[in-house]
Design an enzyme around this catalytic site. Structure first.
Site, mmCIF file in Angstrom:
data_model
loop_
_atom_site.group_PDB
_atom_site.id
_atom_site.type_symbol
_atom_site.label_atom_id
_atom_site.label_comp_id
_atom_site.label_asym_id
_atom_site.label_seq_id
_atom_site.Cartn_x
_atom_site.Cartn_y
_atom_site.Cartn_z
ATOM 1 N N SER A 131 72.953 39.358 19.992
ATOM 2 C CA SER A 131 71.791 38.839 19.224
ATOM 3 C C SER A 131 70.632 38.766 20.265
ATOM 4 O O SER A 131 69.530 38.406 19.908
ATOM 5 C CB SER A 131 72.067 37.641 18.573
ATOM 6 N N HIS A 189 78.503 39.125 25.836
ATOM 7 C CA HIS A 189 77.948 38.330 24.726
ATOM 8 C C HIS A 189 76.456 38.373 24.521
ATOM 9 O O HIS A 189 76.027 37.244 24.470
ATOM 10 C CB HIS A 189 78.349 36.905 24.550
ATOM 11 N N ARG A 231 77.243 40.271 6.167
ATOM 12 C CA ARG A 231 75.997 40.651 6.287
ATOM 13 C C ARG A 231 76.077 41.795 7.476
ATOM 14 O O ARG A 231 75.437 42.641 7.239
ATOM 15 C CB ARG A 231 74.868 39.689 6.587
HETATM 16 C C1 DGY Z 1 76.212 33.672 17.309
HETATM 17 O O1 DGY Z 1 74.881 33.393 16.603
HETATM 18 O O2 DGY Z 1 76.961 33.002 16.676
HETATM 19 C C2 DGY Z 1 76.196 34.570 18.258
HETATM 20 O O3 DGY Z 1 77.357 34.819 18.771
HETATM 21 C C3 DGY Z 1 75.280 34.464 19.402
HETATM 22 O O4 DGY Z 1 73.983 34.887 18.630
#
Ligand code: DGY
Length: 331
Positions: free
Chosen positions: A299, A296, A166
């Site tokens: 998200s 990191h 995705r």
């Molecule tokens: C995940 O969700 O695996 C990311 O690395 C953090 O959002």
């Protein structure tokens, strides 16, 4: 009417997660939960091993290793582990399966945020934005120069995706309007359904390395993908290529990457993930101008992190009610 909370299933939440998720747990009236009430430091392992004793459910994030030791410490009441992440390399699936513990995770809700950040990181790396702001701020900005801070553009380029899922598709969809000439991808097998959406051609890993002007890693970290980006791959890439990783640091051999970047084997790298995390500030990769390192954050938008926490909370509650979770890992 006052309910006797002490009879409810017990849950341990390993982090102060965003409010949407916490509210779902609170309002459910279905569980009694204890929380590691900080987002700044992860719960110390020793404390975690204590806190999980006898719990029915565990809501965790990617800093907690859910392995045999932890599952043994939790004991046989534990029925559900819900991680607030799409990645699950911190979970020992074999151990969970052996114990019949169900696992929830958070795919899809973060796809847009991760794809967006990947594009931002790619552009920051290829167009040397971090170097450029540094130069502007620190007096390096002299006269306009013809080749100063030149980088590489997406127009007419070949973009390679290592691991088409995705997120890879969402990245390609966002890059297409930059006039990318061709998308290629590799994976354990062709994924025609996904590839069709972005008109991507399936190639071998070698071909991916050879042809890509931009190589974006979007695969999960598994024993098969561990350090799949190594000397062998970098040595086949063009010296004008940009390498981007927003998946997991473990898919890259960082010594080999350092070598490739410092010798000009490849033009640049943008990393949102490293080994370890945080990457020590003394790490050699931080000395390279052609390496952009983010902590990191792919998200990390308010809406996505709240959606992840809500999904993780709902997965947990559904699992504890022995119902299908919204997003459950098949073990
Ligand atoms: C995940 O969700 O695996 C990311 O690395 C953090 O959002």
């Amino acid at each position: 009417v006052q309910r006797d909370m002490s009879t409810l299933p017990r849950v341990y939440v390993t982090r102060q997660i965003p409010s949407e998720g916490l509210k779902i747990l609170q309002d459910s009236g279905q569980v009694q939960f204890e929380l590691w009430d900080s987002d700044d430091v992860p719960v110390p392992r020793k404390e975690l091993l204590q806190k999980v004793k006898g719990v029915d459910g565990l809501l965790c994030v990617l800093t907690e290793k859910i392995d045999a030791e932890l599952l043994d410490a939790a004991g046989s009441n534990l029925k559900v582990v819900s991680t607030m992440s799409v990645g699950f390399d911190h979970l020992s699936l074999e151990e969970l399966k052996k114990r019949g513990i169900r696992v929830g995770y958070t795919p899809e809700v973060l796809t847009d945020a991760v794809a967006e950040l990947t594009v931002a990181l790619l552009l920051a790396t290829s167009r040397r934005l971090i170097e450029a702001t540094h130069e502007a701020k620190t007096g390096g900005w002299g006269t306009w120069r013809t080749l100063w801070l030149c980088g590489y553009e997406l127009a007419n380029s070949t973009v390679g995706i290592l691991g088409l899922g995705r997120i890879g598709v969402a990245i390609a969809e966002r890059l297409a309007p930059f006039k990318v000439k061709k998308f290629i991808y590799t994976d354990v097998a062709p994924r025609p359904e996904l590839a069709k959406a972005i008109n991507a051609e399936y190639v071998t890993l070698d071909e991916l390395a050879k042809q890509s002007d931009f190589l974006s890693v979007c695969c999960a970290l598994t024993p098969e993908t561990k350090e799949i980006c190594n000397k062998n791959l970098f040595s086949k890439m063009k010296n004008t290529s940009i390498f981007i990783n927003t998946s997991r640091g473990g898919v890259v051999n960082q010594e080999d990457l350092y070598e490739a970047l410092s010798t000009g084997q490849i033009a640049g790298a943008g990393l949102d993930v490293t080994v370890p995390e945080p990457l020590p500030t003394s790490h050699p990769l931080f000395t390279l101008k052609n390496c952009v390192i983010l902590p990191h954050i792919a998200s990390a938008s308010y809406s996505t992190r709240n959606a992840m926490s809500a999904l993780a909370a709902n997965n947990l509650l559904l699992g504890l009610r022995s119902q299908p979770m919204i997003k459950e890992l098949k073990l």
